[in-house]
Design a protein around this motif. Structure first.
Motif, PDB file in Angstrom:
ATOM      1  N   LEU A 159       0.824  -1.204   0.000  1.00 21.46           N
ATOM      2  CA  LEU A 159       0.000   0.000   0.000  1.00 21.46           C
ATOM      3  C   LEU A 159       0.858   1.255   0.000  1.00 21.46           C
ATOM      4  O   LEU A 159       0.510   2.265  -0.602  1.00 21.46           O
ATOM      5  N   GLN A 160       1.987   1.191   0.700  1.00 21.79           N
ATOM      6  CA  GLN A 160       2.891   2.344   0.709  1.00 21.79           C
ATOM      7  C   GLN A 160       3.340   2.681  -0.711  1.00 21.79           C
ATOM      8  O   GLN A 160       3.422   3.856  -1.090  1.00 21.79           O
TER       9      GLN A 160
ATOM     10  N   GLN B  40     -21.941  -3.621  -4.064  1.00 16.94           N
ATOM     11  CA  GLN B  40     -20.700  -2.878  -4.218  1.00 16.94           C
ATOM     12  C   GLN B  40     -20.561  -1.967  -3.005  1.00 16.94           C
ATOM     13  O   GLN B  40     -21.513  -1.275  -2.635  1.00 16.94           O
ATOM     14  N   TYR B  41     -19.386  -2.001  -2.413  1.00 20.45           N
ATOM     15  CA  TYR B  41     -19.092  -1.233  -1.210  1.00 20.45           C
ATOM     16  C   TYR B  41     -17.977  -0.263  -1.566  1.00 20.45           C
ATOM     17  O   TYR B  41     -16.832  -0.665  -1.742  1.00 20.45           O
ATOM     18  N   GLN B  42     -18.331   1.016  -1.715  1.00 18.11           N
ATOM     19  CA  GLN B  42     -17.315   2.012  -2.056  1.00 18.11           C
ATOM     20  C   GLN B  42     -17.271   3.086  -0.988  1.00 18.11           C
ATOM     21  O   GLN B  42     -18.271   3.721  -0.667  1.00 18.11           O
ATOM     22  N   SER B  43     -16.068   3.291  -0.478  1.00 14.99           N
ATOM     23  CA  SER B  43     -15.844   4.255   0.592  1.00 14.99           C
ATOM     24  C   SER B  43     -14.818   5.294   0.158  1.00 14.99           C
ATOM     25  O   SER B  43     -14.066   5.095  -0.798  1.00 14.99           O
ATOM     26  N   VAL B  44     -14.801   6.417   0.870  1.00 15.69           N
ATOM     27  CA  VAL B  44     -13.717   7.380   0.740  1.00 15.69           C
ATOM     28  C   VAL B  44     -13.240   7.710   2.143  1.00 15.69           C
ATOM     29  O   VAL B  44     -14.041   7.875   3.068  1.00 15.69           O
ATOM     30  N   LEU B  45     -11.924   7.752   2.315  1.00 18.77           N
ATOM     31  CA  LEU B  45     -11.285   8.010   3.602  1.00 18.77           C
ATOM     32  C   LEU B  45     -10.391   9.228   3.487  1.00 18.77           C
ATOM     33  O   LEU B  45      -9.738   9.422   2.461  1.00 18.77           O
ATOM     34  N   PRO B  46     -10.316  10.075   4.521  1.00 20.47           N
ATOM     35  CA  PRO B  46      -9.435  11.242   4.466  1.00 20.47           C
ATOM     36  C   PRO B  46      -7.982  10.849   4.253  1.00 20.47           C
ATOM     37  O   PRO B  46      -7.534   9.774   4.691  1.00 20.47           O
ATOM     38  N   HIS B  47      -7.223  11.722   3.580  1.00 24.07           N
ATOM     39  CA  HIS B  47      -5.819  11.443   3.273  1.00 24.07           C
ATOM     40  C   HIS B  47      -5.021  11.047   4.512  1.00 24.07           C
ATOM     41  O   HIS B  47      -4.220  10.103   4.479  1.00 24.07           O
ATOM     42  N   GLU B  48      -5.229  11.772   5.602  1.00 19.78           N
ATOM     43  CA  GLU B  48      -4.349  11.594   6.759  1.00 19.78           C
ATOM     44  C   GLU B  48      -4.482  10.227   7.420  1.00 19.78           C
ATOM     45  O   GLU B  48      -3.577   9.796   8.140  1.00 19.78           O
ATOM     46  N   VAL B  49      -5.598   9.536   7.188  1.00 16.25           N
ATOM     47  CA  VAL B  49      -5.765   8.195   7.768  1.00 16.25           C
ATOM     48  C   VAL B  49      -5.941   7.147   6.670  1.00 16.25           C
ATOM     49  O   VAL B  49      -6.256   5.991   6.967  1.00 16.25           O
ATOM     50  N   GLY B  50      -5.739   7.542   5.426  1.00 16.12           N
ATOM     51  CA  GLY B  50      -6.026   6.656   4.308  1.00 16.12           C
ATOM     52  C   GLY B  50      -5.254   5.354   4.331  1.00 16.12           C
ATOM     53  O   GLY B  50      -5.817   4.278   4.122  1.00 16.12           O
ATOM     54  N   LEU B  51      -3.964   5.427   4.578  1.00 15.30           N
ATOM     55  CA  LEU B  51      -3.129   4.225   4.572  1.00 15.30           C
ATOM     56  C   LEU B  51      -3.554   3.261   5.670  1.00 15.30           C
ATOM     57  O   LEU B  51      -3.813   2.074   5.415  1.00 15.30           O
ATOM     58  N   GLU B  52      -3.629   3.752   6.895  1.00 16.73           N
ATOM     59  CA  GLU B  52      -3.938   2.878   8.028  1.00 16.73           C
ATOM     60  C   GLU B  52      -5.348   2.301   7.926  1.00 16.73           C
ATOM     61  O   GLU B  52      -5.562   1.108   8.172  1.00 16.73           O
ATOM     62  N   ALA B  53      -6.321   3.133   7.573  1.00 18.62           N
ATOM     63  CA  ALA B  53      -7.699   2.652   7.509  1.00 18.62           C
ATOM     64  C   ALA B  53      -7.901   1.674   6.351  1.00 18.62           C
ATOM     65  O   ALA B  53      -8.649   0.699   6.477  1.00 18.62           O
ATOM     66  N   THR B  54      -7.238   1.917   5.230  1.00 19.98           N
ATOM     67  CA  THR B  54      -7.326   0.970   4.113  1.00 19.98           C
ATOM     68  C   THR B  54      -6.722  -0.369   4.502  1.00 19.98           C
ATOM     69  O   THR B  54      -7.274  -1.438   4.164  1.00 19.98           O
ATOM     70  N   GLN B  55      -5.607  -0.345   5.204  1.00 23.06           N
ATOM     71  CA  GLN B  55      -5.004  -1.590   5.701  1.00 23.06           C
ATOM     72  C   GLN B  55      -5.979  -2.343   6.603  1.00 23.06           C
ATOM     73  O   GLN B  55      -6.119  -3.566   6.506  1.00 23.06           O
ATOM     74  N   GLU B  56      -6.654  -1.618   7.489  1.00 26.43           N
ATOM     75  CA  GLU B  56      -7.633  -2.244   8.381  1.00 26.43           C
ATOM     76  C   GLU B  56      -8.756  -2.901   7.586  1.00 26.43           C
ATOM     77  O   GLU B  56      -9.194  -4.012   7.906  1.00 26.43           O
TER      78      GLU B  56
END
Length: 432
Positions: free
Chosen positions: A193-194, A307-323
């Protein structure tokens, strides 16, 4: 009465289908109609365009291009025109829509009602950023002409307003000038992801289109294919050679399952990774790869899919996507239509528009009943804690608490809702 399904095929319920053939007929019908809901090509995945046991106003015959200024690129059209109609008529003339989603088999009215986005949000924003004006018909017969500058409150309520502010009759759009139908594309494999976020951030300055396919079921690593592209200077207007196919039947079980998914994802990743990285691709193949595979939604079997589509803020995007990916693996689920991309810093003016700065992940899941819903509950919790939101155009089961948290302008929006319009989604999330 006719049975109508959304693209996810989760239900097949009775509707009173009313076909509109002319704007005049639509005006007369809405003066005398008790309630209903606009319905175009039926490509929304969930219940946003369904009105079970009620009326659907079918708009696809309102498909006339009224006028086009070839010098300025301003198109005046009816709301039932499809994005494909526009492109196949005007791309040979050197003009293209600035923003389109992953299919062009949707109407202009649907594109506005869901304020759709594409692979170039960081460069061109969402569809609504290129809408100049809207002619809105309210039940009861009132016609509202609105734009960024005239009755703008109605314009921004209608933009992303999931069809609840009135029936969109006509629209003026600003198209963009193009040399031809070709896109210079580059595909890059990534293995974490990084690495995805580095590619996304570093590509924004020089690449208009950025998107990635992600293998969300691999247990040992997170890998995917990052795709970026720019409109080419190639002016060849040769006819697109498309071999359209139709999925012929609904199988008794989903063909997307624990056996097929790992095999497909492995083969797709390695086959694509070995291909030539740089290619000149027709815009239809680049932007709408599934449009030539008609009724592909049948592959999920008789119970349909979410279909499950989400948007996450940039500042937590990496960690929340990993979760989220960890939770999907924990449940033993997966998606072969898994799309990961970033949104730019542009914020849409639509009161209920989905795009916001951050990272968006779109996943398709076969409907396995309670097991699938339990997974979504866990994903909902991650989205809620990260201050993200789910895409209304794709949703079929979002809890009201997540909706209200993700769309804080909902009370402002309700003031503009047409009391003669209702949908399955509005009753589920708004109680109206």
């Amino acid at each position: 009465m006719m049975k109508v399904q959304a693209w996810g095929r989760l239900s097949n319920t009775e509707h009173n289908l009313i076909n509109f053939h002319t704007p005049a007929q639509a005006i007369q019908q809405l003066k005398n109609s008790s309630s209903g809901l606009a319905h175009g090509m039926g490509r929304s995945y969930g219940d946003v365009a369904l009105n079970t046991s009620g009326s659907l106003w079918h708009t696809i015959a309102l498909n006339h291009l009224i006028s086009f200024n070839i010098e300025t690129g301003v198109l005046h059209c009816e709301a039932g025109v499809t994005l494909q109609d526009i492109h196949r008529t005007l791309v040979p003339q050197g003009w293209m829509l600035p923003v389109t989603p992953g299919t062009q088999m949707i109407t202009v009215g649907g594109a506005i009602s869901n304020d759709v986005h594409g692979k170039n949000h960081h460069a061109f924003g969402s569809f609504g950023d290129h809408v100049l004006s809207i002619t809105l018909l309210r039940t009861g017969g009132e016609i509202i002409e609105c734009s960024h500058y005239e009755k703008s409150e109605w314009f921004y309520a209608t933009l992303g307003g999931i069809g609840l502010t009135g029936l969109i009759l006509e629209v003026k759009l600003q198209l963009r000038s193009v040399n031809g139908p070709w896109i210079q594309s580059e595909t890059i494999p990534y293995y974490s992801l990084q690495e995805f976020f580095h590619l996304a951030d570093s590509s924004e300055a020089n690449w208009e289109h950025t998107v990635s396919w992600i293998d969300c079921i691999n247990s040992s690593s997170t890998k995917g294919l990052f795709i970026r592209g720019n409109l080419a200077q190639e002016q060849n207007q040769s006819v697109l050679k498309s071999k359209d196919k139709t999925f012929p039947f609904t199988p008794p079980i989903s063909l997307v399952n624990k056996i097929s998914l790992p095999l497909f994802n492995f083969a797709y990743f390695h086959k694509t990774a070995l291909k030539k990285r740089n290619q000149l691709v027709h815009y239809e193949h680049f932007s709408y790869p599934l449009d030539s595979f008609h009724e592909w939604n049948k592959i999920y079997g008789p119970h349909g899919f979410y279909q499950y589509q989400s948007v996450l803020p940039h500042e937590v995007g990496l960690e929340a996507t990993q979760e989220m990916l960890k939770m999907i693996k924990k449940f033993g689920e997966g998606s072969f239509l898994a799309v990961l991309k970033t949104f730019g810093n542009h914020v849409s003016g639509g009161l209920l528009s989905f795009p916001q700065p951050g990272v968006t992940l779109a996943l398709d899941f076969p409907n396995r009943g309670e097991r699938t819903l339990k997974l979504f509950n866990e994903l909902d919790h991650i989205i809620y804690e990260a201050r993200g939101r789910l895409y209304l155009a794709k949703d079929a089961r979002m809890p009201k608490t997540l909706f209200e948290a993700g769309y804080p302008r909902i009370q402002e929006f309700i003031k503009y809702r047409d009391p003669g319009i209702s949908s399955n989604m509005s009753r589920r999330l708004l109680g109206i």
